[in-house]
Design an enzyme around this catalytic site. Structure first.
Site, PDB file in Angstrom:
ATOM      1  N   CYS A   1      37.287  45.627  37.023  1.00  0.00           N
ATOM      2  CA  CYS A   1      37.100  44.403  36.265  1.00  0.00           C
ATOM      3  C   CYS A   1      38.268  44.121  35.325  1.00  0.00           C
ATOM      4  O   CYS A   1      39.024  45.012  34.970  1.00  0.00           O
ATOM      5  CB  CYS A   1      35.837  44.476  35.411  1.00  0.00           C
ATOM      6  SG  CYS A   1      34.340  44.735  36.370  1.00  0.00           S
TER       7      CYS A   1
ATOM      8  N   GLY B   1      40.217  42.124  39.773  1.00  0.00           N
ATOM      9  CA  GLY B   1      38.923  41.877  40.405  1.00  0.00           C
ATOM     10  C   GLY B   1      38.918  40.546  41.119  1.00  0.00           C
ATOM     11  O   GLY B   1      39.332  39.535  40.557  1.00  0.00           O
TER      12      GLY B   1
ATOM     13  N   TYR C   1      49.241  52.053  39.079  1.00  0.00           N
ATOM     14  CA  TYR C   1      48.870  51.051  40.073  1.00  0.00           C
ATOM     15  C   TYR C   1      48.111  49.841  39.539  1.00  0.00           C
ATOM     16  O   TYR C   1      48.407  48.710  39.890  1.00  0.00           O
ATOM     17  CB  TYR C   1      48.020  51.719  41.170  1.00  0.00           C
ATOM     18  CG  TYR C   1      47.430  50.738  42.153  1.00  0.00           C
ATOM     19  CD1 TYR C   1      48.230  50.134  43.120  1.00  0.00           C
ATOM     20  CD2 TYR C   1      46.082  50.392  42.097  1.00  0.00           C
ATOM     21  CE1 TYR C   1      47.686  49.211  44.004  1.00  0.00           C
ATOM     22  CE2 TYR C   1      45.539  49.481  42.979  1.00  0.00           C
ATOM     23  CZ  TYR C   1      46.341  48.889  43.932  1.00  0.00           C
ATOM     24  OH  TYR C   1      45.816  47.980  44.795  1.00  0.00           O
TER      25      TYR C   1
ATOM     26  N   ASN D   1      34.438  45.902  31.272  1.00  0.00           N
ATOM     27  CA  ASN D   1      35.276  46.616  32.232  1.00  0.00           C
ATOM     28  C   ASN D   1      35.043  48.100  32.029  1.00  0.00           C
ATOM     29  O   ASN D   1      35.181  48.590  30.906  1.00  0.00           O
ATOM     30  CB  ASN D   1      36.750  46.282  31.994  1.00  0.00           C
ATOM     31  CG  ASN D   1      37.677  47.135  32.849  1.00  0.00           C
ATOM     32  OD1 ASN D   1      37.325  47.536  33.942  1.00  0.00           O
ATOM     33  ND2 ASN D   1      38.861  47.408  32.334  1.00  0.00           N
ATOM     34  N   GLY D   2      34.722  48.816  33.086  1.00  0.00           N
ATOM     35  CA  GLY D   2      34.518  50.258  32.983  1.00  0.00           C
ATOM     36  C   GLY D   2      33.234  50.676  33.655  1.00  0.00           C
ATOM     37  O   GLY D   2      32.585  49.889  34.350  1.00  0.00           O
TER      38      GLY D   2
END
Ligand code: SF4
Length: 528
Positions: free
Chosen positions: A19, A46, A264, A120-121
């Site tokens: 996310c 995302g 990345y 996010n997570g």
């Protein structure tokens, strides 16, 4: 966000961020449109769904749907969402938690107050809390950990009558990785887990009329905001008409930002730890050239994240750098292809070799990571078909041998080729003439210095405890994760027990929290 108790499948040879979050407080400006642009900048984090929540002074409106940001929002949608504060979310699809219901921000109602939460997570201990909340009569629409967080914040806010205390109490219970933005009708809150695993930055609009929070600095740039600082691990920031208020909650002894952001996930133009991700990736390539030189004619990278380290490898080794693979950016992801044959075609649809560049050459091929090895095997074959004389694969990260539980879609360990094969066996599987990975020390030396990093997918040293029920079936026999911190005492308590403790604390010390207040026109003013 993450569906509760599932470890979804990885997409070929790549790990995926799940996310991106964005938030803005800017009365008088088009906050919905600014959030739209912020989400466009974070689209790489995302692609399954996108959503925006706007607080207009009296309520919160949410629009979200499956698809890319461009597909979810029209100009008319944005015009219909005026307001002073907004947060948004882009979500990466997982095998178990897709669909409209999994899209964020999540709306939650607390008496007559509506909040919207973007996360996010991954939270690793929400299963029992979800059951307890359901038993208390609190309804759920999804199976995601993010909704558990939203409902907990709602419950504790009701108990304490303050959203900040609701957030702080929820943070005391949650274990795992989270960077969250929450809006109510006239304010935004941003907060981050005590280990700082997932990124979250604070920016100030150049016009001086507001503040922005985002997963990465590239989302600040697009709305003309300058980077101010990271939201600290365990910090809660509130932005409202009262200015910017900050409160430090539960900070771990060492922070553990995810090092894979540098390898990345993050965009190369984002700044992390004081330098651009692009520079860090180039240094990884330079270090890789020192650790694992190759006798070759040309260095090429797998677009996009393999290009900066390939440049670094070429520079450090004195070899020419060239473009040997061209990426088609407009092809759907391979994981939606149901069979191996179609997946293979998917790789060919996404990448093509430049025959006149690679033919007859001894190549160094640089890429960020190998997860299953299937995509890399196809790329090596593609280069050989195009006439490459030799292919020496160099990976600018260590071997991914352990699953991630902190917001990245990793397979269980049996799907990770490095957990099952030696480096030489992997070399044989992908059909390369030689293969080498960057060392953990080399990777850490390539990124800006920091008090700590999460490197768990390389080392198995997990910075945050993972309940057995959450990780069950994820580890192969003989693999024992290490360095799991103990869960916080409140993480082991029930929701009701924490609520009881809160009641006692509130009676003993009403409004005991100190906080810094920063006016929208300048930082540093202190509230007494
Ligand atoms: Fe990042 Fe790996 Fe840690 Fe997951 S395990 S947070 S991917 S470094």
């Amino acid at each position: 966000m993450h569906p509760v108790n599932t470890v979804p499948a990885a997409d070929g040879d790549t790990l995926h961020e799940e996310c991106g979050v964005f938030g803005v407080w800017a009365p008088g400006l088009d906050v919905a449109r600014m959030t739209y642009f912020g989400l466009k900048a974070l689209q790489h984090r995302g692609q399954e769904s996108a959503g925006i929540a706007v607080g207009n002074g009296s309520t919160v409106l949410v629009r979200k749907d499956e698809g890319l940001v461009d597909q979810v929002f029209t100009d008319a949608d944005l015009k219909a969402m005026p307001g002073k504060v907004a947060c948004g979310h882009v979500r990466y699809g997982t095998s178990g938690g897709g669909g409209w219901e999994g899209a964020q921000p999540h709306l939650s109602t607390i008496n007559d107050t509506i909040i919207a939460l973007a996360h996010n997570g991954t939270l690793v201990n929400t299963d029992a809390m979800r059951r307890e909340l359901i038993n208390m009569g609190i309804p759920f629409r999804t199976h995601t950990d993010s909704e558990v967080a939203a409902k907990l914040i709602g419950y504790f806010t009701q108990e304490t009558h303050r959203i900040r205390e609701g957030i702080a109490s929820t943070m005391a219970m949650l274990e795992g990785a989270y960077a969250m933005a929450l809006v109510r009708e006239d304010a935004i809150y941003a907060f981050r887990d005590p280990d700082g695993i997932r990124p979250l930055v604070l920016g100030e609009l150049a016009c001086g009329k507001g503040w922005v929070v985002a997963s990465e600095t590239c989302a600040l740039d697009i709305v003309d905001a300058s980077y101010v600082r990271d939201i600290e691990p365990g910090e809660i920031v509130k932005i409202s008409d009262d200015g910017l208020e900050s409160q430090q909650e539960y900070r771990s002894a060492t922070s553990s930002p995810c090092i894979f952001e540098q390898v990345y996930f993050a965009r190369p133009d984002s700044v992390m730890g004081g330098g651009t991700v692009y520079s860090a990736r180039r240094r990884m390539g330079e270090r890789l050239a020192q650790e694992a030189p190759a006798d070759a004619d040309l260095v090429i990278g797998v677009p996009d994240s393999g290009l900066p380290p390939a440049e670094g490898f070429a520079r450090a080794s004195g070899l020419p750098f060239g473009e040997g693979l061209i990426k088609n950016r407009y092809v759907a992801r391979t994981f939606i292809q149901p069979t191996q044959e179609l997946r293979e075609m998917g790789v060919r649809l996404k990448l093509n070799a430049l025959k006149d560049v690679v033919a007859g050459k001894r190549l160094v091929l640089v890429d960020d990571s190998i997860v299953r090895g299937t995509t890399m095997a196809q790329i090596v074959r593609m280069l050989r078909d195009a006439g490459a004389a030799e292919v020496h694969v160099r990976i600018n990260s260590p071997e991914v041998r352990w699953p991630c539980f902190y917001g990245i879609d990793t397979d269980t360990q049996d799907q990770l080729i490095s957990a099952n094969k030696s480096v030489d066996e992997i070399r044989g599987f992908i059909g390369a003439d030689s293969l080498a990975f960057l060392s953990v020390e080399g990777l850490l030396a390539s990124v800006p210095p920091a008090p700590g990093h999460c490197c768990a997918c390389f080392t198995g040293d997990y910075p945050v405890a993972i309940p057995e029920v959450f990780s069950r079936g994820s580890f192969l026999e003989g693999y024992e994760p290490t360095n799991l911190t103990d869960p916080s005492p409140t993480a082991l308590m029930s929701v009701q027990e924490v609520a009881d403790v809160l009641e006692v604390c509130r009676e003993e010390s009403e409004n005991a929290w100190g906080h810094e207040v920063v006016g929208a026109s300048g930082r540093g003013e202190q509230e007494g």
